[in-house]
Design a protein around this motif. Structure first.
Motif, PDB file in Angstrom:
ATOM      1  N   GLU A 261       3.898   1.903 -10.962  1.00 44.58           N
ATOM      2  CA  GLU A 261       3.302   3.273 -11.683  1.00 44.58           C
ATOM      3  C   GLU A 261       1.851   3.231 -11.582  1.00 44.58           C
ATOM      4  O   GLU A 261       1.379   4.217 -11.591  1.00 44.58           O
ATOM      5  CB  GLU A 261       4.010   3.025 -13.217  1.00 44.58           C
ATOM      6  N   GLU A 262       1.419   1.926 -11.746  1.00 40.05           N
ATOM      7  CA  GLU A 262      -0.220   1.858 -11.605  1.00 40.05           C
ATOM      8  C   GLU A 262      -0.750   2.338 -10.427  1.00 40.05           C
ATOM      9  O   GLU A 262      -1.613   2.836 -10.146  1.00 40.05           O
ATOM     10  CB  GLU A 262      -0.473   0.542 -12.122  1.00 40.05           C
ATOM     11  N   ALA A 263       0.055   1.917  -9.542  1.00 37.62           N
ATOM     12  CA  ALA A 263      -0.407   2.368  -7.726  1.00 37.62           C
ATOM     13  C   ALA A 263      -0.250   4.052  -7.880  1.00 37.62           C
ATOM     14  O   ALA A 263      -0.899   4.620  -7.134  1.00 37.62           O
ATOM     15  CB  ALA A 263       0.526   1.732  -6.771  1.00 37.62           C
ATOM     16  N   LEU A 264       0.738   4.643  -8.286  1.00 33.37           N
ATOM     17  CA  LEU A 264       1.032   5.893  -8.341  1.00 33.37           C
ATOM     18  C   LEU A 264      -0.129   6.889  -9.142  1.00 33.37           C
ATOM     19  O   LEU A 264      -0.685   7.674  -8.775  1.00 33.37           O
ATOM     20  CB  LEU A 264       2.432   6.461  -8.894  1.00 33.37           C
ATOM     21  N   ALA A 265      -0.623   6.229 -10.161  1.00 30.84           N
ATOM     22  CA  ALA A 265      -1.690   6.656 -11.028  1.00 30.84           C
ATOM     23  C   ALA A 265      -2.823   6.613 -10.274  1.00 30.84           C
ATOM     24  O   ALA A 265      -3.918   7.736 -10.269  1.00 30.84           O
ATOM     25  CB  ALA A 265      -1.507   6.026 -12.142  1.00 30.84           C
ATOM     26  N   ALA A 266      -3.177   5.533  -9.597  1.00 35.69           N
ATOM     27  CA  ALA A 266      -4.372   5.429  -8.712  1.00 35.69           C
ATOM     28  C   ALA A 266      -4.430   6.467  -7.543  1.00 35.69           C
ATOM     29  O   ALA A 266      -5.394   7.086  -7.337  1.00 35.69           O
ATOM     30  CB  ALA A 266      -4.372   4.074  -8.083  1.00 35.69           C
TER      31      ALA A 266
ATOM     32  N   VAL B 140      -7.822   7.858  -5.165  1.00 34.06           N
ATOM     33  CA  VAL B 140      -8.049   6.723  -4.139  1.00 34.06           C
ATOM     34  C   VAL B 140      -8.020   6.842  -2.780  1.00 34.06           C
ATOM     35  O   VAL B 140      -6.967   7.433  -2.795  1.00 34.06           O
ATOM     36  CB  VAL B 140      -7.888   5.236  -5.060  1.00 34.06           C
ATOM     37  N   ASP B 141      -8.396   6.270  -2.121  1.00 31.45           N
ATOM     38  CA  ASP B 141      -8.411   6.311  -0.508  1.00 31.45           C
ATOM     39  C   ASP B 141      -7.364   5.045  -0.338  1.00 31.45           C
ATOM     40  O   ASP B 141      -6.855   5.245   0.825  1.00 31.45           O
ATOM     41  CB  ASP B 141      -9.588   5.976   0.250  1.00 31.45           C
ATOM     42  N   VAL B 142      -7.434   3.985  -1.033  1.00 32.34           N
ATOM     43  CA  VAL B 142      -6.530   3.043  -0.767  1.00 32.34           C
ATOM     44  C   VAL B 142      -6.079   2.323  -2.083  1.00 32.34           C
ATOM     45  O   VAL B 142      -6.732   2.095  -2.952  1.00 32.34           O
ATOM     46  CB  VAL B 142      -7.061   1.937   0.502  1.00 32.34           C
TER      47      VAL B 142
ATOM     48  N   LEU C 240       6.357  -6.064  -5.288  1.00 30.69           N
ATOM     49  CA  LEU C 240       5.392  -5.167  -5.759  1.00 30.69           C
ATOM     50  C   LEU C 240       4.890  -4.338  -4.447  1.00 30.69           C
ATOM     51  O   LEU C 240       5.143  -3.326  -4.473  1.00 30.69           O
ATOM     52  CB  LEU C 240       4.344  -5.709  -6.288  1.00 30.69           C
ATOM     53  N   LEU C 241       4.667  -5.340  -3.450  1.00 30.18           N
ATOM     54  CA  LEU C 241       4.331  -4.627  -2.179  1.00 30.18           C
ATOM     55  C   LEU C 241       5.037  -3.810  -1.443  1.00 30.18           C
ATOM     56  O   LEU C 241       5.247  -2.776  -1.138  1.00 30.18           O
ATOM     57  CB  LEU C 241       3.857  -5.593  -1.157  1.00 30.18           C
ATOM     58  N   GLN C 242       6.460  -4.107  -1.495  1.00 29.68           N
ATOM     59  CA  GLN C 242       7.636  -3.368  -1.095  1.00 29.68           C
ATOM     60  C   GLN C 242       7.763  -2.126  -1.956  1.00 29.68           C
ATOM     61  O   GLN C 242       7.935  -0.737  -1.159  1.00 29.68           O
ATOM     62  CB  GLN C 242       8.734  -4.203  -0.892  1.00 29.68           C
TER      63      GLN C 242
ATOM     64  N   ALA D  20       6.325   3.982  -2.252  1.00 29.95           N
ATOM     65  CA  ALA D  20       6.118   4.996  -3.524  1.00 29.95           C
ATOM     66  C   ALA D  20       4.819   5.824  -2.979  1.00 29.95           C
ATOM     67  O   ALA D  20       4.727   7.012  -3.540  1.00 29.95           O
ATOM     68  CB  ALA D  20       5.858   4.191  -4.760  1.00 29.95           C
ATOM     69  N   VAL D  21       3.876   5.184  -2.318  1.00 31.78           N
ATOM     70  CA  VAL D  21       2.563   5.949  -2.296  1.00 31.78           C
ATOM     71  C   VAL D  21       2.453   6.488  -0.808  1.00 31.78           C
ATOM     72  O   VAL D  21       3.016   5.815   0.151  1.00 31.78           O
ATOM     73  CB  VAL D  21       1.385   5.230  -2.709  1.00 31.78           C
ATOM     74  N   ASN D  22       1.553   7.365  -0.672  1.00 29.28           N
ATOM     75  CA  ASN D  22       1.197   7.838   0.676  1.00 29.28           C
ATOM     76  C   ASN D  22      -0.120   7.411   1.237  1.00 29.28           C
ATOM     77  O   ASN D  22      -0.475   7.745   2.349  1.00 29.28           O
ATOM     78  CB  ASN D  22       1.160   9.479   0.809  1.00 29.28           C
ATOM     79  N   VAL D  23      -0.786   6.937   0.430  1.00 31.43           N
ATOM     80  CA  VAL D  23      -2.312   6.193   0.929  1.00 31.43           C
ATOM     81  C   VAL D  23      -2.049   4.991   1.554  1.00 31.43           C
ATOM     82  O   VAL D  23      -0.953   4.265   1.322  1.00 31.43           O
ATOM     83  CB  VAL D  23      -3.254   6.615  -0.441  1.00 31.43           C
ATOM     84  N   PRO D  24      -2.976   4.139   2.308  1.00 29.97           N
ATOM     85  CA  PRO D  24      -2.917   2.905   2.694  1.00 29.97           C
ATOM     86  C   PRO D  24      -2.628   1.807   1.837  1.00 29.97           C
ATOM     87  O   PRO D  24      -3.484   2.250   0.555  1.00 29.97           O
ATOM     88  CB  PRO D  24      -4.046   2.795   3.636  1.00 29.97           C
ATOM     89  N   VAL D  25      -2.173   0.735   1.981  1.00 29.04           N
ATOM     90  CA  VAL D  25      -1.899  -0.234   0.952  1.00 29.04           C
ATOM     91  C   VAL D  25      -2.310  -1.432   1.426  1.00 29.04           C
ATOM     92  O   VAL D  25      -2.256  -1.866   2.625  1.00 29.04           O
ATOM     93  CB  VAL D  25      -0.368  -0.299   0.645  1.00 29.04           C
TER      94      VAL D  25
END
Length: 318
Positions: free
Chosen positions: A123-128, A133-135, A156-158, A163-168
């Motif tokens: 959820e924090e990644a989605l909020a970012a 954010v770019d990544v 978490l990485l998986q 969940a997100v479309n930006v680079p991870v």
């Protein structure tokens, strides 16, 4: 060497970022990591003035290679000079994490700076990502220093990758070429490593702190808010810190409310930091600390990560 979004974006030889470690890694470490072919960063302490940021940015830029700066979102409202100094320095990458990102992402991106945020939950990644954010840096609870402790790096990485479309990027426990190979194989665009660089001569760690770190084993860390509460730091409570376990932590863990009112304990920690007494003072480090056994230059650490190429090439063999 595998080419990824990270290597292509910044012209790196190794898909690796040296994490911004406030109080431990300044411009000198960032420059050394960047010069070796990864992307070095330095972290900005909560109370650092803008002049300090400018000074360290000049040192980091001395490598002639891209570098980055790490900011703590919760501290920026009381330290506006930090953001001003970062915008003036225009590093290649800025990480803004641990608090409300919204006021800072667009000014940074508008200055042509790539913006990252560390996330400890999906959820924090989605909020970012929603903040622009770019990544995203998926930072598991194994990581040293401050962050969440709810989810380990691999699950978490998986989840974040799906969940997100930006680079991870992946952080937490990435300390050798094997760890970097693992997260790249999972789909991350690179690793984000802090603890791996704690044994480097280019850090600002005092000799006794470095000696204690090099002697620590894989079970030698603990997570909590003891050191923040003792110092009366305004870290949001969801972001505790992982550090080497010591007597002070063991004495106060679970008694944080009492610690917050104990001025004697506060003075004890202050004196220990001044005197280099690491039975009381803290050394932030992640669970990969058992893999850091010798003092080495940053260039040698980066070179070790470069062995990821050989590891990943095994998958390509017929």
């Amino acid at each position: 060497m595998p080419r990824t979004w990270l290597t292509d974006r910044f012209g790196l030889d190794v898909p690796l970022v040296g994490a911004p470690m406030a109080g431990v890694g300044d411009g000198r470490l960032a420059a050394a990591v960047s010069a070796a072919g990864a992307l070095g960063m330095f972290g900005v302490p909560a109370n650092a003035p803008g002049s300090w940021v400018a000074e360290q940015a000049a040192v980091a830029a001395g490598s002639g290679r891209p570098y980055g700066i790490g900011l703590m979102a919760w501290a920026l409202p009381d330290s506006p000079g930090q953001l001003d100094a970062v915008l003036a320095a225009r590093p290649a990458l800025v990480s803004v994490s641990y608090g409300d990102l919204a006021p800072y992402v667009e000014p940074l991106r508008g200055a042509g700076i790539t913006v990252a945020a560390q996330a400890g939950t999906t959820e924090e990644a989605l909020a970012a990502e929603r903040a622009g954010v770019d990544v995203v840096v998926a930072r598991g609870g194994e990581g040293g220093g401050h962050g969440r402790d709810e989810v380990a790096t691999l699950p978490l990485l998986q989840s974040v990758l799906d969940a997100v479309n930006v680079p991870v990027l992946a952080a937490g426990g990435v300390a050798t070429a094997r760890g970097l190979a693992a997260v790249l194989a999972a789909g991350a665009e690179g690793g984000w490593a802090g603890t791996a660089f704690l044994g480097c001569a280019e850090t600002t760690l005092a000799g006794p702190a470095r000696a204690r770190l090099l002697a620590a084993g894989e079970t030698g860390t603990a997570y909590g808010r003891v050191f923040d509460v003792a110092q009366r730091l305004a870290w949001p409570p969801e972001y505790g810190g992982r550090a080497l376990r010591n007597a002070f932590f063991d004495r106060w863990h679970g008694r944080e409310e009492e610690l917050g009112e104990d001025e004697g304990a506060r003075a004890e920690l202050t004196a220990a930091r001044r005197d280099g007494d690491y039975d009381t003072a803290y050394v932030y480090a992640g669970q990969a600390v058992g893999l850091v056994r010798h003092e080495r230059p940053a260039a040698e650490v980066v070179a070790g990560f470069a062995a990821v190429d050989e590891l990943l090439s095994r998958f390509a063999r017929p």
